[in-house]
Design a protein around this motif. Structure first.
Motif, mmCIF file in Angstrom:
data_model
loop_
_atom_site.group_PDB
_atom_site.id
_atom_site.type_symbol
_atom_site.label_atom_id
_atom_site.label_comp_id
_atom_site.label_asym_id
_atom_site.label_seq_id
_atom_site.Cartn_x
_atom_site.Cartn_y
_atom_site.Cartn_z
ATOM 1 N N HIS A 53 1.006 -1.437 0.026
ATOM 2 C CA HIS A 53 0.195 -0.234 0.348
ATOM 3 C C HIS A 53 0.751 1.678 0.521
ATOM 4 O O HIS A 53 2.013 1.421 0.616
ATOM 5 C CB HIS A 53 -0.902 0.187 1.753
ATOM 6 C CG HIS A 53 -2.094 -0.868 1.004
ATOM 7 N ND1 HIS A 53 -1.742 -2.597 2.160
ATOM 8 C CD2 HIS A 53 -2.748 -1.208 0.523
ATOM 9 C CE1 HIS A 53 -2.507 -3.095 1.498
ATOM 10 N NE2 HIS A 53 -3.251 -2.378 1.300
ATOM 11 N N SER A 54 0.244 2.182 -0.230
ATOM 12 C CA SER A 54 0.909 3.723 -0.946
ATOM 13 C C SER A 54 1.059 4.328 0.342
ATOM 14 O O SER A 54 -0.095 4.258 1.331
ATOM 15 C CB SER A 54 1.214 4.016 -1.985
ATOM 16 O OG SER A 54 -0.552 5.042 -2.213
ATOM 17 N N VAL A 55 2.287 5.017 0.519
ATOM 18 C CA VAL A 55 1.172 6.098 1.992
ATOM 19 C C VAL A 55 0.381 6.617 0.989
ATOM 20 O O VAL A 55 -0.703 7.045 2.374
ATOM 21 C CB VAL A 55 2.486 7.113 1.837
ATOM 22 C CG1 VAL A 55 1.483 8.807 2.764
ATOM 23 C CG2 VAL A 55 4.053 7.137 1.894
ATOM 24 N N ALA A 56 -0.686 6.928 0.207
ATOM 25 C CA ALA A 56 -1.762 7.430 0.156
ATOM 26 C C ALA A 56 -3.060 6.536 -0.084
ATOM 27 O O ALA A 56 -3.828 6.924 1.133
ATOM 28 C CB ALA A 56 -2.306 8.116 -1.143
ATOM 29 N N GLU A 57 -2.774 5.263 -0.547
ATOM 30 C CA GLU A 57 -3.414 4.013 0.217
ATOM 31 C C GLU A 57 -3.479 3.871 1.544
ATOM 32 O O GLU A 57 -4.986 3.689 2.322
ATOM 33 C CB GLU A 57 -3.649 3.306 -0.118
ATOM 34 C CG GLU A 57 -3.211 2.940 -1.491
ATOM 35 C CD GLU A 57 -2.782 1.581 -2.596
ATOM 36 O OE1 GLU A 57 -2.918 1.394 -3.884
ATOM 37 O OE2 GLU A 57 -1.996 1.903 -1.759
ATOM 38 N N ILE A 58 -2.373 4.387 2.534
ATOM 39 C CA ILE A 58 -2.954 4.507 3.937
ATOM 40 C C ILE A 58 -3.413 5.261 4.346
ATOM 41 O O ILE A 58 -4.209 5.428 5.346
ATOM 42 C CB ILE A 58 -1.247 4.279 4.461
ATOM 43 C CG1 ILE A 58 -0.892 3.072 4.347
ATOM 44 C CG2 ILE A 58 -1.264 4.275 6.198
ATOM 45 C CD1 ILE A 58 0.938 2.591 4.436
ATOM 46 N N ILE A 59 -3.016 6.503 4.293
ATOM 47 C CA ILE A 59 -4.519 7.858 4.621
ATOM 48 C C ILE A 59 -5.146 7.772 4.473
ATOM 49 O O ILE A 59 -6.546 7.843 4.839
ATOM 50 C CB ILE A 59 -3.352 8.839 3.786
ATOM 51 C CG1 ILE A 59 -2.494 9.044 4.261
ATOM 52 C CG2 ILE A 59 -4.394 10.171 4.453
ATOM 53 C CD1 ILE A 59 -1.403 10.669 4.169
ATOM 54 N N THR A 61 -7.313 4.995 4.302
ATOM 55 C CA THR A 61 -7.970 3.611 5.178
ATOM 56 C C THR A 61 -8.523 4.521 6.424
ATOM 57 O O THR A 61 -8.622 3.856 6.872
ATOM 58 C CB THR A 61 -7.041 3.227 5.588
ATOM 59 O OG1 THR A 61 -6.677 2.470 3.521
ATOM 60 C CG2 THR A 61 -7.145 1.888 6.000
ATOM 61 N N LEU A 62 -6.860 5.031 6.731
ATOM 62 C CA LEU A 62 -6.748 5.591 8.074
ATOM 63 C C LEU A 62 -8.001 7.167 8.013
ATOM 64 O O LEU A 62 -8.315 6.735 9.116
ATOM 65 C CB LEU A 62 -5.403 5.727 8.922
ATOM 66 C CG LEU A 62 -4.725 4.640 9.183
ATOM 67 C CD1 LEU A 62 -3.170 4.823 8.876
ATOM 68 C CD2 LEU A 62 -5.606 3.673 9.755
ATOM 69 N N SER A 63 -8.001 7.460 7.350
ATOM 70 C CA SER A 63 -9.202 8.931 7.337
ATOM 71 C C SER A 63 -10.667 8.137 7.138
ATOM 72 O O SER A 63 -11.224 8.595 7.957
ATOM 73 C CB SER A 63 -9.040 9.478 6.063
ATOM 74 O OG SER A 63 -7.455 9.920 6.112
ATOM 75 N N SER A 64 -10.424 6.462 6.445
ATOM 76 C CA SER A 64 -12.376 6.734 6.942
ATOM 77 C C SER A 64 -12.360 5.589 8.218
ATOM 78 O O SER A 64 -13.696 6.005 8.122
ATOM 79 C CB SER A 64 -12.199 5.245 5.385
ATOM 80 O OG SER A 64 -11.264 4.559 5.569
ATOM 81 N N ARG A 65 -11.322 4.722 8.276
ATOM 82 C CA ARG A 65 -11.609 4.211 10.119
ATOM 83 C C ARG A 65 -11.504 5.817 11.059
ATOM 84 O O ARG A 65 -12.335 4.920 12.267
ATOM 85 C CB ARG A 65 -10.283 3.187 10.489
ATOM 86 C CG ARG A 65 -10.628 2.210 9.163
ATOM 87 C CD ARG A 65 -9.144 1.278 10.301
ATOM 88 N NE ARG A 65 -9.408 1.010 11.394
ATOM 89 C CZ ARG A 65 -8.057 0.455 11.971
ATOM 90 N NH1 ARG A 65 -7.143 0.531 11.231
ATOM 91 N NH2 ARG A 65 -8.878 0.403 12.954
#
Length: 92
Positions: A53-59, A61-65
């Motif tokens: 996962h890219s940094v953008a994808e991690i952001i 994911t965590l933004s939605s959680r």
């Protein structure tokens, strides 16, 4: 060191392992010379670091959680920069 890009893909450095430590009641980052006790935020971020996962994808994911956390994207970027500078992760 070049600036962090959200398209980069982080992974734990060789020899590092993330795990839940019941005795510490937190996530820890283990490496041959010792252990780093992580706060809840760091543990949640590093749980997403898998080399895929890219940094953008991690952001994302965590933004939605955690939608009620203001500035979460800046916090994640700042943590990634520290983790990279401390040689906990590699960015590809």
């Amino acid at each position: 060191m070049s600036p962090l890009s959200t398209s980069q893909v982080p992974k734990l450095r060789r020899g590092f392992r993330l795990q839940w430590e019941p005795a510490q009641s937190c996530h820890v980052l283990l490496y041959p010379e010792g252990m780093i006790k992580l706060n809840d935020s760091a543990g949640e971020i590093l749980k997403q670091v898998n080399g895929a996962h890219s940094v953008a994808e991690i952001i994302d994911t965590l933004s939605s959680r955690f939608p009620d956390v203001p500035g979460i994207d800046e916090d994640i970027l700042a943590f990634m920069e520290v983790a990279n500078a401390q040689f906990w992760i590699e960015l590809h």
